[in-house]
Design a protein around this motif. Structure first.
Motif, mmCIF file in Angstrom:
data_model
loop_
_atom_site.group_PDB
_atom_site.id
_atom_site.type_symbol
_atom_site.label_atom_id
_atom_site.label_comp_id
_atom_site.label_asym_id
_atom_site.label_seq_id
_atom_site.Cartn_x
_atom_site.Cartn_y
_atom_site.Cartn_z
ATOM 1 N N SER A 32 6.978 3.858 -3.965
ATOM 2 C CA SER A 32 6.920 3.405 -2.564
ATOM 3 C C SER A 32 5.725 2.517 -2.250
ATOM 4 C CB SER A 32 6.897 4.609 -1.618
ATOM 5 O OG SER A 32 8.061 5.376 -1.796
ATOM 6 N N THR A 33 4.629 2.663 -3.004
ATOM 7 C CA THR A 33 3.414 1.890 -2.688
ATOM 8 C C THR A 33 2.819 1.278 -3.954
ATOM 9 O OG1 THR A 33 1.893 3.725 -3.078
ATOM 10 C CG2 THR A 33 2.804 3.533 -0.844
ATOM 11 N N GLY A 34 1.990 0.264 -3.728
ATOM 12 C CA GLY A 34 1.274 -0.357 -4.841
ATOM 13 C C GLY A 34 0.342 0.624 -5.535
ATOM 14 N N THR A 35 -0.231 1.522 -4.755
ATOM 15 C CA THR A 35 -1.109 2.549 -5.342
ATOM 16 C C THR A 35 -0.347 3.375 -6.372
ATOM 17 O OG1 THR A 35 -2.598 2.746 -3.461
ATOM 18 C CG2 THR A 35 -2.300 4.720 -4.784
ATOM 19 N N GLU A 36 0.841 3.828 -5.985
ATOM 20 C CA GLU A 36 1.647 4.606 -6.942
ATOM 21 C C GLU A 36 1.998 3.756 -8.165
ATOM 22 O OE1 GLU A 36 4.989 7.127 -5.131
ATOM 23 O OE2 GLU A 36 4.427 5.678 -3.592
ATOM 24 N N ALA A 37 2.279 2.488 -7.938
ATOM 25 C CA ALA A 37 2.708 1.629 -9.049
ATOM 26 C C ALA A 37 1.602 1.501 -10.094
ATOM 27 C CB ALA A 37 3.117 0.256 -8.524
ATOM 28 N N THR A 38 0.363 1.246 -9.660
ATOM 29 C CA THR A 38 -0.709 1.094 -10.662
ATOM 30 C C THR A 38 -1.066 2.449 -11.274
ATOM 31 O OG1 THR A 38 -2.494 1.259 -9.024
ATOM 32 C CG2 THR A 38 -1.668 -0.951 -9.516
ATOM 33 N N PHE A 39 -1.011 3.500 -10.467
ATOM 34 C CA PHE A 39 -1.278 4.847 -10.995
ATOM 35 C C PHE A 39 -0.310 5.165 -12.136
ATOM 36 C CE2 PHE A 39 -0.184 9.355 -11.001
ATOM 37 C CZ PHE A 39 -1.433 9.936 -11.185
ATOM 38 N N VAL B 51 0.767 -6.858 -7.391
ATOM 39 C CA VAL B 51 1.129 -6.396 -6.045
ATOM 40 C C VAL B 51 0.920 -7.536 -5.028
ATOM 41 C CG1 VAL B 51 0.431 -4.799 -4.196
ATOM 42 C CG2 VAL B 51 0.866 -3.935 -6.500
ATOM 43 N N VAL B 52 -0.129 -8.327 -5.223
ATOM 44 C CA VAL B 52 -0.344 -9.483 -4.339
ATOM 45 C C VAL B 52 0.355 -10.739 -4.870
ATOM 46 C CG1 VAL B 52 -2.106 -11.141 -3.555
ATOM 47 C CG2 VAL B 52 -2.482 -8.687 -3.282
ATOM 48 N N THR B 53 0.231 -10.987 -6.168
ATOM 49 C CA THR B 53 0.686 -12.279 -6.721
ATOM 50 C C THR B 53 2.198 -12.332 -6.959
ATOM 51 O OG1 THR B 53 0.159 -11.434 -8.928
ATOM 52 C CG2 THR B 53 -1.522 -12.781 -7.828
HETATM 53 C C1 LIG Z 1 -3.648 -5.964 -6.079
HETATM 54 C C2 LIG Z 1 -3.285 -4.723 -5.338
HETATM 55 N N1 LIG Z 1 -2.852 -3.660 -6.026
HETATM 56 C C3 LIG Z 1 -2.483 -2.520 -5.418
HETATM 57 C C4 LIG Z 1 -2.561 -2.403 -4.056
HETATM 58 C C5 LIG Z 1 -2.146 -1.129 -3.381
HETATM 59 O O1 LIG Z 1 -0.953 -1.299 -2.723
HETATM 60 P P1 LIG Z 1 -0.533 -0.301 -1.518
HETATM 61 O O2 LIG Z 1 -1.442 -0.616 -0.368
HETATM 62 O O3 LIG Z 1 0.907 -0.613 -1.285
HETATM 63 O O4 LIG Z 1 -0.750 1.075 -2.040
HETATM 64 C C6 LIG Z 1 -3.003 -3.474 -3.281
HETATM 65 C C7 LIG Z 1 -3.082 -3.363 -1.814
HETATM 66 O O5 LIG Z 1 -3.646 -4.171 -1.122
HETATM 67 C C8 LIG Z 1 -3.383 -4.668 -3.947
HETATM 68 O O6 LIG Z 1 -3.852 -5.718 -3.251
#
Ligand SMILES: Cc1ncc(COP(=O)(O)O)c(C=O)c1O
Length: 440
Positions: free
Chosen positions: A114-121, A240-242
């Motif tokens: 659901s989130t970028g945090t989960e994706a990198t984790f 997540v940004v690019t």
């Molecule tokens: C490069 C990058 N990775 C991961 C995240 C985390 O994404 P999220 O806020 O959806 O958890 C961000 C959020 O700004 C981000 O800029």
């Protein structure tokens, strides 16, 4: 019958302080400039007092098509009427995964979160599971979300004592910090030495291929690719940004370097909560939930809303627009107009100012020279950047002062022209502040 007056900004802010501690994210404006938004359309947002702004925050990046894009509204409404979540496969999620595979060079298989945090984790966990190694290497100033491994030297107040990182938050166990090595962005010599020294224990090197708004130096990403391949370390691009922003195939397409794993979010789902991990099939196979029953190692990955059909429908609608011809040319063209215009305005006033970033990701830095790494950003005049940002807010630009600006397809050339007028007035404010300080 008398109408109850609508609550004003002041009243909403009082209630927000009470109920939310004043914020829903880490983005907090000073009380004098705090904003409560009522709605958004295209490139504009409108606050609860009816004041409108040209939006360069764009929800912190997801709204690459602008607010309430009709194709997204239509797709989400259609899906909402069919049901909002199922915790299992849906055509929307399957089609979105297939489209990411078509678009992104490293993507052979996808997992949704659901989130970028989960994706990198999860990408980091998968890398550890795949290599059987414990440590990761990240770069000072790179942001990968808010889990414990990511919040090591993401925004230290002073340069880190490399390769030792500094936790960016209270509450991170020191044992976690010991598993994260920190290197300097764009410094291949320092990074090579660290990788060679720790090769046996490194599971992954993770980077933002455009670090915040700091582009990679020529050859830097290729160097990372070569070193990680040589030592059996996975290369993870946090896109997540690019992703779907620097090009349809993300930074890996734009820079021509293909990682082992990549993470996506933000633009991918056009403002609805969905993120993804993409990568080589044999690596992604570790997340196969049926492995457990066969007694094989598994990198456990699950989530109640993973692959949520509303967000997947929004993602499909977004990608449909983004793959039309001319889309990225337009984004790069208006970005270039903004960059060039601002540089000229600053030069005419003798203000040392750099506009860094790539395409529709920009950051305004008050410094004599273009920064190449995080330490250089720390040396720049951040206070001035914040003052400039606040002056823009006062004049009708919605920005996060001192941080990145995002551009969308909804920004028109007229928006850019109006923005440059506001930039011009904001630069004058910054100058007159400086003159007032000098004559104090
Ligand atoms: C490069 C990058 N990775 C991961 C995240 C985390 O994404 P999220 O806020 O959806 O958890 C961000 C959020 O700004 C981000 O800029």
């Amino acid at each position: 019958m008398t109408k109850t007056p609508k609550a004003t900004r002041t009243e909403w802010l009082r209630r927000a302080r009470e109920a939310l501690g004043g914020a829903v994210t880490s983005f907090v404006l000073p009380e004098s400039h705090a904003i409560v938004l009522s709605h958004g359309l295209g490139s504009r947002v409108v606050d609860v007092d009816g004041r409108d702004y040209i939006d360069y925050v764009l929800g912190s990046g997801p709204l690459i098509l602008g607010h309430a894009h009709p194709a997204i509204v239509e797709a989400v409404s259609r899906q909402a009427a069919l049901g909002s979540t199922f915790y299992t496969l849906t055509p929307a999620a399957i089609e979105l995964a297939e489209e990411i595979i078509r678009a992104v060079p490293c993507a052979e298989q996808i997992k949704f979160v659901s989130t970028g945090t989960e994706a990198t984790f999860h990408a980091l966990r998968i890398a550890r599971a795949y290599t059987g190694r414990t440590k990761i290497l990240k770069f000072e100033g790179a942001f990968h979300g808010v889990h414990d491994y990511a919040l090591i030297s993401a925004f230290p107040a002073v340069p880190s004592d490399l390769p030792k990182g500094q936790p960016d938050s209270a509450g991170i166990p020191p044992q976690v910090a010991e598993t994260v090595l920190v290197s300097r962005w764009n410094d291949l010599d320092v990074t090579r030495a660290l990788i060679e020294q720790h090769a046996e224990e490194l599971a992954a090197v993770i980077c933002e291929p455009l670090q915040r708004a700091l582009p990679p130096a020529p050859g830097f990403l290729n160097g990372l690719r070569e070193l990680t391949e040589r030592y059996g370390i996975l290369l993870i691009f946090d896109e997540v940004v690019t992703g779907f922003r620097l090009a349809y195939g993300g930074a890996q397409e734009r820079y021509g370097v293909v990682p082992d794993l990549a993470t996506f979010g933000k633009a991918l789902s056009g403002g609805y909560p969905l993120a993804a991990i993409a990568g080589r099939r044999e690596i992604m196979a570790l997340t196969d939930p049926t492995r457990r029953s066969r007694g094989e190692p598994v990198a456990h990955l699950s989530g109640t809303l993973n692959g949520n059909p509303l967000a997947a429908a929004a993602g499909l609608a977004t990608l449909h627009v983004l793959r039309q011809p001319g889309v990225y040319d337009y984004l790069y063209r208006i970005s270039e107009q903004l960059r060039t215009g601002l540089r000229e305005l600053a030069a005419a006033r003798g203000i040392p100012l750099q506009v860094i970033g790539e395409g529709p990701v920009l950051q305004i830095v008050f410094a004599e020279e273009e920064p190449r790494d995080y330490a250089a950003l720390l040396r720049a005049d951040r206070e001035r950047a914040v003052r400039f940002g606040l002056a823009c807010l006062e004049r009708g630009l919605f920005v996060n002062p001192g941080e990145k600006l995002y551009l969308s397809l909804a920004h028109s050339e007229a928006d850019i022209a109006r923005t440059l007028e506001i930039f011009s007035a904001a630069l004058d404010t910054v100058l007159s502040d400086a003159n007032a300080t000098a004559s104090d």
